[in-house]
Design a protein around this motif. Structure first.
Motif, PDB file in Angstrom:
ATOM      1  N   CYS A  59       3.916   8.643  -2.269  1.00 33.89           N
ATOM      2  CA  CYS A  59       3.764   8.510  -3.181  1.00 33.89           C
ATOM      3  C   CYS A  59       4.446   7.569  -4.537  1.00 33.89           C
ATOM      4  CB  CYS A  59       3.779   9.337  -4.048  1.00 33.89           C
ATOM      5  SG  CYS A  59       2.562  10.157  -5.358  1.00 33.89           S
ATOM      6  N   SER A  63       0.929   2.098  -6.812  1.00 31.86           N
ATOM      7  CA  SER A  63       1.690   0.729  -6.547  1.00 31.86           C
ATOM      8  C   SER A  63       0.965   0.106  -4.569  1.00 31.86           C
ATOM      9  CB  SER A  63       3.509   1.424  -5.838  1.00 31.86           C
ATOM     10  OG  SER A  63       3.532   1.233  -5.177  1.00 31.86           O
ATOM     11  N   LYS A  64       1.448  -0.816  -3.947  1.00 33.26           N
ATOM     12  CA  LYS A  64       0.702  -1.097  -2.712  1.00 33.26           C
ATOM     13  C   LYS A  64       2.244  -1.209  -1.510  1.00 33.26           C
ATOM     14  CE  LYS A  64      -1.948  -2.668   0.769  1.00 33.26           C
ATOM     15  NZ  LYS A  64      -1.143  -1.968   1.894  1.00 33.26           N
ATOM     16  N   GLN A  65       1.903  -0.359  -0.626  1.00 34.94           N
ATOM     17  CA  GLN A  65       2.796  -0.627   0.572  1.00 34.94           C
ATOM     18  C   GLN A  65       2.991  -2.410   1.532  1.00 34.94           C
ATOM     19  OE1 GLN A  65       2.457   2.475   3.285  1.00 34.94           O
ATOM     20  NE2 GLN A  65       3.406   3.915   2.271  1.00 34.94           N
ATOM     21  N   HIS A  73       1.139  -3.110  15.958  1.00 36.91           N
ATOM     22  CA  HIS A  73       0.319  -2.119  15.044  1.00 36.91           C
ATOM     23  C   HIS A  73       0.698  -2.152  13.855  1.00 36.91           C
ATOM     24  CE1 HIS A  73       0.808   0.876  19.311  1.00 36.91           C
ATOM     25  NE2 HIS A  73       1.615  -0.287  19.531  1.00 36.91           N
ATOM     26  N   ARG A  74       0.621  -1.424  13.218  1.00 38.41           N
ATOM     27  CA  ARG A  74       0.665  -1.939  11.268  1.00 38.41           C
ATOM     28  C   ARG A  74       1.766  -0.772  10.980  1.00 38.41           C
ATOM     29  NH1 ARG A  74      -4.251  -1.527   8.102  1.00 38.41           N
ATOM     30  NH2 ARG A  74      -4.481   1.095   8.428  1.00 38.41           N
ATOM     31  N   LYS A  76       5.624  -0.340   8.103  1.00 37.06           N
ATOM     32  CA  LYS A  76       4.993  -1.313   6.674  1.00 37.06           C
ATOM     33  C   LYS A  76       7.088  -0.940   6.359  1.00 37.06           C
ATOM     34  CE  LYS A  76       1.188   1.249   5.971  1.00 37.06           C
ATOM     35  NZ  LYS A  76      -0.538   0.907   5.421  1.00 37.06           N
ATOM     36  N   LEU A 104       4.312  -2.848  -4.073  1.00 35.37           N
ATOM     37  CA  LEU A 104       3.941  -4.330  -5.053  1.00 35.37           C
ATOM     38  C   LEU A 104       3.010  -3.614  -6.249  1.00 35.37           C
ATOM     39  CD1 LEU A 104       2.155  -6.060  -1.777  1.00 35.37           C
ATOM     40  CD2 LEU A 104       3.731  -6.395  -2.951  1.00 35.37           C
ATOM     41  N   GLU A 276      -3.489  11.998   1.919  1.00 39.79           N
ATOM     42  CA  GLU A 276      -3.164  11.563   3.355  1.00 39.79           C
ATOM     43  C   GLU A 276      -3.219  12.227   4.573  1.00 39.79           C
ATOM     44  OE1 GLU A 276      -0.136   9.141   3.387  1.00 39.79           O
ATOM     45  OE2 GLU A 276      -0.838   8.589   1.119  1.00 39.79           O
ATOM     46  N   ASN A 277      -3.821  10.918   4.854  1.00 39.79           N
ATOM     47  CA  ASN A 277      -4.071  11.362   6.372  1.00 39.79           C
ATOM     48  C   ASN A 277      -2.693  11.951   7.462  1.00 39.79           C
ATOM     49  OD1 ASN A 277      -5.558  11.544   9.573  1.00 39.79           O
ATOM     50  ND2 ASN A 277      -6.024   9.068   9.147  1.00 39.79           N
ATOM     51  N   ARG A 279      -2.770  12.312  11.041  1.00 42.15           N
ATOM     52  CA  ARG A 279      -2.841  12.156  12.047  1.00 42.15           C
ATOM     53  C   ARG A 279      -1.494  10.472  11.491  1.00 42.15           C
ATOM     54  NH1 ARG A 279      -7.555  10.258  15.457  1.00 42.15           N
ATOM     55  NH2 ARG A 279      -6.614   9.296  17.400  1.00 42.15           N
ATOM     56  N   LYS A 280      -1.092  10.238  10.484  1.00 38.67           N
ATOM     57  CA  LYS A 280      -0.580   9.078  10.524  1.00 38.67           C
ATOM     58  C   LYS A 280       1.326   8.796  10.191  1.00 38.67           C
ATOM     59  CE  LYS A 280      -0.756   6.811   5.945  1.00 38.67           C
ATOM     60  NZ  LYS A 280      -0.414   6.114   5.277  1.00 38.67           N
TER      61      LYS A 280
ATOM     62  N   THR B 166     -10.546   9.695   3.893  1.00 37.70           N
ATOM     63  CA  THR B 166      -9.614  10.262   4.384  1.00 37.70           C
ATOM     64  C   THR B 166      -9.141   8.899   5.172  1.00 37.70           C
ATOM     65  OG1 THR B 166     -10.616  12.093   4.693  1.00 37.70           O
ATOM     66  CG2 THR B 166      -8.695  11.500   6.075  1.00 37.70           C
ATOM     67  N   ASP B 170      -4.646   5.291   4.665  1.00 34.60           N
ATOM     68  CA  ASP B 170      -4.085   5.074   5.832  1.00 34.60           C
ATOM     69  C   ASP B 170      -4.092   3.055   5.368  1.00 34.60           C
ATOM     70  OD1 ASP B 170      -3.983   7.374   6.714  1.00 34.60           O
ATOM     71  OD2 ASP B 170      -4.414   6.190   8.456  1.00 34.60           O
ATOM     72  N   GLU B 172      -5.165   1.849   2.243  1.00 31.10           N
ATOM     73  CA  GLU B 172      -4.369   1.747   1.166  1.00 31.10           C
ATOM     74  C   GLU B 172      -5.476   1.528   0.461  1.00 31.10           C
ATOM     75  OE1 GLU B 172      -0.085   2.846  -0.062  1.00 31.10           O
ATOM     76  OE2 GLU B 172      -0.337   0.486   1.503  1.00 31.10           O
ATOM     77  N   ASN B 175      -4.781   1.154  -3.719  1.00 30.59           N
ATOM     78  CA  ASN B 175      -3.165   0.745  -4.243  1.00 30.59           C
ATOM     79  C   ASN B 175      -3.800  -0.928  -4.588  1.00 30.59           C
ATOM     80  OD1 ASN B 175      -3.103   3.163  -3.314  1.00 30.59           O
ATOM     81  ND2 ASN B 175      -0.753   3.191  -3.641  1.00 30.59           N
ATOM     82  N   SER B 179      -3.570  -2.837  -7.171  1.00 30.58           N
ATOM     83  CA  SER B 179      -2.877  -4.152  -7.642  1.00 30.58           C
ATOM     84  C   SER B 179      -3.251  -6.216  -7.954  1.00 30.58           C
ATOM     85  CB  SER B 179      -1.464  -3.489  -6.496  1.00 30.58           C
ATOM     86  OG  SER B 179      -1.685  -3.753  -5.785  1.00 30.58           O
TER      87      SER B 179
END
Lengths: 330, 406
Positions: A59, A63-65, A73-74, A76, A104, A276-277, A279-280, B166, B170, B172, B175, B179
């Motif tokens: 949160c 902004s963006k991660q 794997h993705r 952050k 970001l 939010e999910n 699961r992640k 949902t 993930d 985003e 977002n 941006s």
């Protein structure tokens, strides 16, 4: 004063060789040294949180991660250390860290003088603490950091033309506390249309900040204005057990903190409420299922705080290699 | 391509434009095209618009104009979810339907923009086709569609709505858009909205579903449910997302908090507690609430769902006797009758899904534009026949349902 404070440094060499930056970074250094001393004395252990992970603090207003390809794997880059701070309480009851965060931010923040896409945070977490205790710790810490810098670096403040007399109130270490609802009321009285369900908007925050002669706390934000890590009040549903520390003279927010959501079912529910999910967040939720300590803590923006103490026009002036949102820079 | 959907008629409208509201002159007497009252597809089709004989509003319009008003005097421009639109119409999300990808998606974006109607970009576009900034083929991506729309839309008209559900959280998606430099012109001019997708009409209570090659699905197992149903191809099932009244309320508040410059839309599936869900969404500050009737959807659904699950659009409207200020509906909308009945029953605007896609496919340059001209003409004819000159003036009395006592 810098001519281009809205657009960032003209070039890296001019910035890195400027006497103003040198004075600023020495002040920043002193602030952090004072913080380390103060926290060590209070029994806090400094830890080094990860830079990347499967999830990070979700949160941060709009902004963006940043995604990292971690062996397919993705992952952050950390937007804050919050998830790891809570987990670290399984090792120590009182921890802190000073770590870089990458967010970001929306492009509209490039000229607020208050946003960097990459910044540092002094992050504190305390097992078993209440919101009130965290507020008290933040107040003592901030006052002590400023006391030390003012006492030990008069020349640096002189180079920057910063009148340290303005900290007379601050160094006494008694900051006003108002609730979010009271802040909204004050803003409405000033003719500012602040939503009662949302975080104080930047203009509103600046308005309140400009009216105060010392930093002040805003507490008890409404749910829906913050992420799932801020704990909902068990006695006043819809209200969070959290706080912001806002600087005087229009410098805006310096620090955010809260009691944390630490119970598994509550965390999952709050994740859904914040879109939010779950699961992640599996590693984090697995720890919670088995139990993590209740806690409270806060994060103090290092550059924002330095900007305030040094009296700089813009937050980027408190960073050697600043990245303004959307601006391509080293 | 669209079984059970009046594809031929939609394509004809996309070719011929407004003249297609009438039977084809050359087939007159030989082909009874659309002249037979065929079996109604659903309750909304079975309803009839019922003009009164005495028309006070027409007299007012006559006095205003100093001449007899005609259908051409109907003003269709309206506000939809915070945007100004030339018609009470928007283009619904087409999801990641392969049919909507690539050039067709771009052609659709350009034409919706040119007409000045809002366009929703479906969830899953980013996970499936990428965003288009550093990855992959920009034309298939969200970025490509945003850019195409922004370049062709007139000042102060239309808007783009970006959906997220949902699992998309993930990625985003919101977002990212909020941006991104490409989205800035839309954001700065107040023409960007985010749509929270609670569900869709084609499969109420289920999440998004796509069919993937087994190899492509291998990397997605930690994010989606994967079901090896089709041999070398698998079903990728998103979760439907868990909603309670409090979850919906707080998600909307957080959207407003985190994206203060974007409008907030909410898309609901035709659930039995629809009225309560609409109320929560509106009270939490949604600028528009979309109800996707059980007839809706371009997506992949188990066949039993469209056939037997969810409330039909007409019933959804009936359960909203006091509709919210900006109720949007979708569900097999392709011609003016269903559209005007929906507006009379409380909707502010109607969404075109399959119809928009087929019209664009018929002629990627002008098909959707001509189709919308045709729809607009038909709506003007109907609204004026009811003695009204704006859709907002219509009401439930303008609609008769079989079995109605009226």
């Amino acid at each position: 004063m810098t001519e281009n404070h809205l657009t960032g440094p003209a070039n890296p060499r001019a910035h890195l060789t400027s006497p103003a930056l040198h004075a600023t970074l020495r002040i920043q250094n002193k602030l952090l040294a004072a913080a380390r001393d103060h926290l060590a004395e209070a029994g806090f252990t400094e830890i080094h949180p990860p830079v990347i992970g499967p999830v990070t603090d979700p949160c941060s207003r709009g902004s963006k991660q940043v995604d990292v390809d971690y062996y397919g794997h993705r992952y952050k880059l950390m937007t804050s250390a919050i998830l790891y701070k809570q987990a670290s309480l399984l090792a120590f009851d009182k921890i802190y860290c000073i770590a870089p965060n990458v967010r970001l931010e929306p492009l509209e923040t490039a000229d607020t003088s208050r946003h960097l896409a990459e910044f540092h945070q002094l992050d504190v977490e305390w097992a078993g603490a209440s919101k009130e205790q965290a507020v008290q710790l933040a107040e003592d810490l901030v006052a002590q950091m400023v006391r030390r810098a003012v006492a030990e670096l008069p020349q640096e403040f002189e180079v920057l033309g910063r009148d340290v007399g303005m900290f007379a109130g601050l160094v006494k270490g008694v900051f006003p506390r108002i609730t979010h609802a009271e802040a909204v009321e004050r803003l409405h009285a000033l003719g500012h249309g602040q939503s009662p369900d949302a975080e104080l908007d930047w203009d509103g925050e600046a308005l309140l900040s400009a009216q105060s002669d010392r930093p002040f706390f805003v507490t008890d934000y409404p749910k829906g204005s913050r992420g799932f890590t801020d704990r909902e009040s068990p006695t006043a549903p819809g209200m969070l057990r959290n706080f912001d520390l806002i600087a005087s003279d229009g410098f805006g927010e310096l620090c955010s903190g809260s009691e944390r959501t630490f119970e598994y079912a509550e965390a999952v529910t709050r994740m859904r409420e914040t879109g939010e999910n779950p699961r992640k967040y599996s590693w984090y939720l697995d720890l919670m299922r088995e139990g993590i300590p209740a806690s409270a803590g806060f994060g103090l923006g290092v550059e924002r705080f330095t900007r305030y103490v040094a009296g700089l026009d813009a937050v980027w002036q408190a960073n050697a290699f600043p990245k303004l949102p959307g601006v391509v820079s080293p | 391509m669209a079984p059970g959907f009046p594809e031929k008629q939609v394509r004809r409208r996309a070719r011929r434009g407004a003249s297609a509201v009438f039977p084809p002159a050359d087939g007159y007497g030989r082909v009874l095209f659309g002249a037979e009252p065929g079996e109604p597809h659903d309750l909304l089709d079975a309803m009839r618009l019922v003009p009164p004989v005495f028309m006070e509003r027409r007299l007012a319009k006559l006095i205003d104009l100093g001449r007899e008003p005609t259908y051409q005097d109907v003003e269709l421009a309206t506000d939809i979810g915070g945007f100004h639109a030339t018609l009470p119409v928007y283009v619904s999300a087409l999801g990641s339907t392969r049919a909507a990808g690539g050039d067709l998606g771009l052609a659709l974006s350009r034409q919706a923009a040119a007409v000045g109607v809002p366009m929703v970009i479906g969830e899953n576009i980013v996970p499936v086709n990428g965003y288009g900034r550093l990855d992959g083929d920009a034309s298939r991506s969200l970025l490509g569609r945003l850019t195409a729309y922004a370049e062709h839309v007139g000042d102060g008209l239309g808007g783009v709505v970006v959906q997220q559900s949902t699992e998309d959280a993930d990625a985003e998606v919101w977002n990212l858009v909020y941006s991104d430099p490409t989205a800035r012109p839309l954001l700065d001019s107040g023409r960007l909205a985010f749509e929270l997708k609670v569900g869709q009409g084609a499969k109420p209570g289920l999440g998004g579903m796509t069919v993937l090659d087994a190899a492509a699905a291998a990397g997605l197992e930690d994010q989606f449910g994967i079901d090896p149903l089709f041999g070398d191809r698998v079903l990728r099932a998103s979760s439907p997302g868990t909603f309670t009244a409090e979850i919906l309320r707080q998600q909307i508040r957080l959207m407003r908090n985190n994206f203060p410059r974007a409008r907030v839309w909410v898309k609901l599936y035709p659930g039995r507690d629809l009225a309560a869900a609409v109320r929560v969404a509106v009270e939490a500050g949604a600028d528009a609430v979309t109800v996707d009737g059980a007839e809706g959807g371009t997506g992949w659904a188990p066949t039993v769902f469209p056939a037997q699950v969810g409330l039909p659009l007409a019933e959804c409207l009936r359960r909203l006797p006091e509709p919210p200020p900006c109720l949007l509906v979708s569900g097999r909308i392709w011609e003016g009758g269903r559209a005007v009945k929906s507006l009379a029953l409380g909707a502010r605007a109607v969404g075109l899904g399959r119809a928009a896609l087929l019209a664009t496919a018929e002629d990627p340059h002008d098909g959707l534009i001509r189709f919308l001209e045709c729809l607009a003409t038909e709506m003007r004819l109907l609204v004026s026949a009811l003695g009204q000159y704006t859709p907002g003036a219509l009401g439930p009395d303008d609609v008769w349902a079989p079995g109605d006592g009226r």
